[in-house]
Motif scaffolding. Structure first.
Motif, mmCIF file in Angstrom:
data_model
loop_
_atom_site.group_PDB
_atom_site.id
_atom_site.type_symbol
_atom_site.label_atom_id
_atom_site.label_comp_id
_atom_site.label_asym_id
_atom_site.label_seq_id
_atom_site.Cartn_x
_atom_site.Cartn_y
_atom_site.Cartn_z
ATOM 1 N N MET A 1 -56.330 11.142 6.138
ATOM 2 C CA MET A 1 -54.909 11.881 6.486
ATOM 3 C C MET A 1 -55.591 13.473 4.960
ATOM 4 O O MET A 1 -55.630 12.618 4.137
ATOM 5 C CB MET A 1 -53.614 11.772 6.444
ATOM 6 N N VAL A 2 -56.057 14.624 5.102
ATOM 7 C CA VAL A 2 -56.428 14.810 4.023
ATOM 8 C C VAL A 2 -54.772 15.739 3.567
ATOM 9 O O VAL A 2 -53.548 15.813 4.457
ATOM 10 C CB VAL A 2 -56.895 16.535 4.472
ATOM 11 N N PRO A 3 -54.352 15.347 1.826
ATOM 12 C CA PRO A 3 -53.487 15.735 1.271
ATOM 13 C C PRO A 3 -52.960 17.076 1.805
ATOM 14 O O PRO A 3 -53.084 17.843 1.154
ATOM 15 C CB PRO A 3 -53.458 15.424 -0.004
ATOM 16 N N ARG A 4 -51.696 16.400 1.779
ATOM 17 C CA ARG A 4 -50.866 19.112 2.230
ATOM 18 C C ARG A 4 -51.457 19.581 1.177
ATOM 19 O O ARG A 4 -51.339 20.927 1.272
ATOM 20 C CB ARG A 4 -49.131 18.690 2.103
ATOM 21 N N LYS A 5 -51.472 19.144 0.041
ATOM 22 C CA LYS A 5 -52.269 20.315 -1.207
ATOM 23 C C LYS A 5 -53.203 20.667 -1.034
ATOM 24 O O LYS A 5 -53.380 21.736 -1.221
ATOM 25 C CB LYS A 5 -51.666 19.440 -2.600
ATOM 26 N N LEU A 7 -54.522 20.894 2.281
ATOM 27 C CA LEU A 7 -53.823 21.929 3.498
ATOM 28 C C LEU A 7 -54.278 23.272 3.289
ATOM 29 O O LEU A 7 -53.857 24.474 2.875
ATOM 30 C CB LEU A 7 -53.324 20.884 4.274
ATOM 31 N N MET A 8 -52.746 23.246 2.199
ATOM 32 C CA MET A 8 -52.060 24.322 1.916
ATOM 33 C C MET A 8 -53.045 25.102 1.137
ATOM 34 O O MET A 8 -52.819 26.375 1.164
ATOM 35 C CB MET A 8 -51.380 23.795 0.831
ATOM 36 N N ALA A 9 -53.924 24.640 0.074
ATOM 37 C CA ALA A 9 -55.020 25.664 -0.971
ATOM 38 C C ALA A 9 -55.590 25.839 0.122
ATOM 39 O O ALA A 9 -56.348 27.234 0.226
ATOM 40 C CB ALA A 9 -55.398 24.312 -1.693
ATOM 41 N N GLU A 10 -56.184 24.931 1.153
ATOM 42 C CA GLU A 10 -57.486 25.791 2.372
ATOM 43 C C GLU A 10 -56.623 26.937 2.861
ATOM 44 O O GLU A 10 -56.775 28.058 3.649
ATOM 45 C CB GLU A 10 -57.465 24.797 2.965
ATOM 46 N N LEU A 11 -55.356 26.598 3.444
ATOM 47 C CA LEU A 11 -54.403 27.457 3.824
ATOM 48 C C LEU A 11 -54.936 29.022 3.662
ATOM 49 O O LEU A 11 -54.366 29.903 3.765
ATOM 50 C CB LEU A 11 -53.385 27.202 4.830
ATOM 51 N N SER A 12 -54.047 28.850 2.010
ATOM 52 C CA SER A 12 -54.001 30.102 1.449
ATOM 53 C C SER A 12 -55.073 30.837 1.007
ATOM 54 O O SER A 12 -54.788 31.876 1.297
ATOM 55 C CB SER A 12 -53.799 29.439 -0.491
#
Length: 182
Positions: A1-5, A7-12
């Motif tokens: 599982m990809v860490p949320r941090k 994922l948030m960086a990728e989303l940003s």
């Protein structure tokens, strides 16, 4: 599982690229039709209104001052996209109405440009489309709140540069009563 941090960086990063791509796309559309990008977006918003609106409403829709909105309406009127007309219910009010023929021309361009977007969305399920729609609505609401927040603050570069300029100016001036040796 990809860490949320992560994922948030990728989303940003993806969101920033998305916003920049849309701004550049909007500029290309505006260049194509000979308008300013804000004018194109104003026409987009006016097309969503049910009736003609006042210049004050245009200011509210676009976030412009009433003076800037008036100049925007002037440009759109010169380009043939809108007309000004007296409100039949209140003759003191002037309403801005879109010109159907010109809006149809713009609509034809949007239809041609939207076809690839619609094809892209065909890959999504109804649930995914509903999620995207909810996300976009929430983004619009958050964006409006962020605009209000920014407008309530002093401009970032000006306050800091004005303070630095005043400090530099004070340092380069001789103190009161001191001889000017420059």
């Amino acid at each position: 599982m990809v860490p949320r941090k992560r994922l948030m960086a990728e989303l940003s990063g993806a969101a920033r690229r998305h916003m920049a791509a849309y701004a550049l796309f909007n500029q290309a559309v505006a260049d194509h039709v000979g308008l300013h990008p804000t004018d194109v977006q104003c026409l987009n918003l006016l097309a969503l209104e049910r009736e003609p609106v006042t210049t004050g409403r245009i200011a509210g829709l676009t976030g412009l001052t009433t003076g800037s909105a008036t100049r925007l309406v002037d440009r759109l009127e010169r380009a043939g996209y809108v007309t000004r007309e007296r409100d039949a219910r209140d003759r003191r009010r002037v309403l801005v109405a879109t010109v159907p023929e010109r809006m149809a021309e713009l609509g034809a361009l949007w239809e041609r440009l939207n076809a690839p977007w619609e094809a892209m969305f065909d890959a999504y399920t109804d649930e995914q489309l509903a999620f995207l729609t909810t996300h976009m609505r929430r983004t619009v609401e958050l964006g409006a709140a962020q605009i209000e927040r920014l407008r309530a603050e002093p401009p970032a570069g000006r306050a800091a540069s004005a303070s630095a300029s005043a400090s530099e100016s004070a340092q380069s001036r001789p103190a009161r009563g001191a001889p000017d040796t420059a």
